[in-house]
Design an enzyme around this catalytic site. Structure first.
Site, short mmCIF file in Angstrom:
data_model
loop_
_atom_site.label_atom_id
_atom_site.label_comp_id
_atom_site.label_asym_id
_atom_site.label_seq_id
_atom_site.Cartn_x
_atom_site.Cartn_y
_atom_site.Cartn_z
N LYS A 186 4.61 0.77 9.50
CA LYS A 186 4.65 2.03 8.77
C LYS A 186 4.04 3.16 9.59
CE LYS A 186 3.17 0.15 4.79
NZ LYS A 186 2.66 0.03 3.43
N GLU A 237 0.87 -1.16 0.00
CA GLU A 237 0.00 0.00 0.00
C GLU A 237 0.92 1.22 0.00
OE1 GLU A 237 -2.78 0.29 3.26
OE2 GLU A 237 -3.49 2.24 2.53
N ARG A 246 5.66 -12.88 9.49
CA ARG A 246 6.30 -11.62 9.18
C ARG A 246 7.63 -11.52 9.91
NH1 ARG A 246 2.60 -7.45 9.11
NH2 ARG A 246 4.10 -5.88 9.70
#
Ligand code: ATP
Ligand code: MG
Length: 561
Positions: free
Chosen positions: A271, A37, A261
């Site tokens: 982020k 994104e 992850r």
């Protein structure tokens, strides 16, 4: 399982693909995608996903797309799109297709209409609070919305008017009609579309109706004929919805596969938090060398080769863990050891005067550029009567284990001569300001003809030829090992390491270092790997410390047992 440490780490995703290739599930085709994104800069966790998606396609002779998952207009910016493309390329990958979820908005909208027509979606005019109240609990089914059985024609009409901009934000949403008693909350009639009168970085004001991530993601995968949709573990419980949405419109069906992850000690991989550090001015920007962003580690001097080796080494699993930062540091050490040219530099200078060395003589000593790489050759380093050595390499009253310079002791000057300290000169406050030493002219190259030994070799820089530089020494961004363990009720920013940046204003460098350009990497002998920062100006170089030379972790492990 094998305990052989030299065996390549297993990659369960590759095993799944091999199985698919055996059974012909995707006709032997492998199509992956990396779907960021564009709402921030990429971090090291994304590097793992990039290496996995692009690396998997490469391994199986397949293709990998770069797809911007740009369905949230308020947080996305073109600056982020550009930085993401730069970072993927820097890591050494090139995409086969470049796509934007926003390019699919019209097709996605058509599938939404199809779901409504099939009775599989409805427009809900409840408020957010009302919907929240209907969700139910783990043990209790949710309550049906009063709009759940709205006729399809009515939903379709409302949905078209939502698109046309007739309603304000929040007036209606489109929901899937699945099962309000489903044990998986995500299957209790999830929201598929919401009204948002916002400007989009690519579609401008063409839309005021935007699809939710889950709706857009699987359909985008299907449009691109992705075979293996690789994502992180938190999407495991989204998979039933992913499958339901695709099956409901009867289109090509990719396989979603989840992996763990990456989390690293002493830093954050979110982020949102990284954005807070940037916006709060706590770091100098997304590319601050302390940031775990790809832009940050690139500026810090990391190489793409080291990043890829790191991703290979950590492997791909389904267990969420915490990877020690030293694994990353070792990857860059191993890589730079092979190719970084060596230089002499002094970070905390202490003046040395060789009292028996001729006043005006400057000799040029032969220095090896890289002992690991004979092809790198050698260079000439100026040597004269006045030198700088590292302040820490001298002690007036040394303890037993200190073998470097002290009064009356002889040491070797790297590439130079043996030198003996005769006297430490102090200022009025008692601080040592200069050492008066003698050198042995018979020992050029570092060995005494009589075979006498010295216990230590120290680095130095000739004072008159030295280049003064700013050197930035970086340490962990956080003072706690596991940032995820900071309790929710405490401000995570209070756990930042106050010493994560120490600036040395007047380091002394051998003159050859003045020729390096921003981005060039090198080793300062005995100190670590460094690179030239973009803040450098003509005659005023700025260096970043990429990593120290020693593997502190190995030491800790040995001590701790
Ligand atoms: P963040 O939580 O930092 O905002 P994100 O998952 O929202 O990250 P995306 O832009 O959606 O960021 O991520 C793009 C891809 O990178 C996704 O497939 C995501 O699963 C993967 N990814 C993100 N963070 C990590 C990580 N720490 N380790 C491995 N893969 C990751
Ligand atoms: Mg995400």
């Amino acid at each position: 399982m094998s305990t052989d440490e030299s065996a390549p780490p297993t990659n369960f995703i590759h095993e799944i693909i091999e199985e698919h290739n055996r059974t012909g599930r995707f006709d032997g085709r492998v199509q992956t995608r990396f779907p960021p994104e564009p709402n921030g800069y990429l971090h090291i966790g994304h590097a793992k996903s990039i290496c996995l998606n692009f690396g998997t396609a490469k391994k199986f002779g397949g293709r990998c797309n770069l797809r911007f998952d740009d369905t949230n207009p308020t947080k996305e910016e073109t600056e982020y799109v550009n930085s993401i493309m730069e970072d993927v390329r820097w890591l050494g990958f090139e995409w086969d297709g470049l796509h934007y979820a926003s390019d699919y908005f019209e097709q996605l909208y058509q599938w939404a209409e199809l779901l409504i027509q099939k009775g599989l979606a409805y427009v809900d005019s409840s408020t957010l609070e009302e919907m929240r109240g209907q969700r139910g609990t783990v043990s209790e089914a949710g309550a049906a919305s009063p709009f759940r059985d709205r006729p399809a024609e009515e939903s379709l009409d409302l949905f078209r008017r939502m698109r046309a901009g007739e309603f304000p934000d929040g007036a209606h949403v489109l929901r899937a009609k699945i099962d309000m008693a489903h044990p998986n909350f995500l299957m209790r009639d999830p929201v598929l579309y919401r009204i948002r009168h916002a400007h989009h970085h690519r579609t401008g004001d063409a839309w005021c109706l935007y699809p939710m991530y889950d709706f857009a993601h699987g359909y985008s995968d299907s449009i691109e004929r992705v075979t293996h949709s690789i994502c992180t573990l938190e999407f495991e419980n989204h998979r039933p919805l992913y499958d339901w949405l695709i099956d409901s419109v009867e289109i090509y069906h990719p396989q979603q596969i989840e992996f763990a992850r990456l989390n690293l000690t002493y830093t954050v991989m979110s982020k949102r938090k990284l954005l807070e550090l940037v916006q709060g001015g706590i770091v100098s920007g997304w590319d601050d060398p302390r940031m775990p962003t790809i832009a940050g580690i690139r500026r810090r001097g990391y190489t793409p080769e080291a990043m890829r080796a790191f991703c290979d080494e950590i492997g791909v699993t389904r267990f969420n863990g915490l990877t020690n930062l030293v694994v990353l540091e070792n990857a860059v050490r191993n890589d730079l050891n092979k190719r970084a040219p060596r230089f002499l530099a002094v970070l905390k200078p202490l003046k040395v005067v060789l009292t028996n060395y001729p006043e005006d003589l400057v000799e040029h000593l032969d220095a090896v550029n890289n002992p690991e790489d004979p092809a790198a050759g050698s260079r000439q380093v100026p040597f004269s009567r006045e030198l700088y050595i590292e302040r820490d390499d001298f002690m007036e009253n040394p303890p037993k284990q200190f073998f470097r310079l002290s009064p009356g002791r002889e040491v070797r000057l790297r590439y130079g001569y043996l030198m003996t300290c005769q006297e430490a000169v102090k200022d009025a406050s008692g601080e040592i300001v200069e050492l008066r030493c003698t050198y042995d002219p018979e020992t050029r190259g570092g060995n005494a003809p009589d075979g006498r030994k010295v216990k230590s070799t120290i680095h130095w820089v000739s004072a008159s030829e030295a280049v003064t530089a700013e050197v930035r020494l970086y340490d962990h961004l956080f003072s706690v090992e596991n940032v995820a363990e900071i309790p929710e009720d405490q401000d995570w920013k209070t756990f930042l390491n106050p010493n994560s940046l120490v600036t040395v204003a007047d380091a002394k460098l051998e003159p050859a270092l003045a020729a390096l350009q921003p981005g060039d990497r090198c080793q300062f002998e005995r100190l670590g790997y460094f690179c030239v920062d973009k803040d450098s100006a003509a005659g005023q170089p700025v260096f970043n410390r990429t990593v120290t030379l020693k593997d502190e972790w190995a030491k800790i492990q040995k001590k701790g047992g």
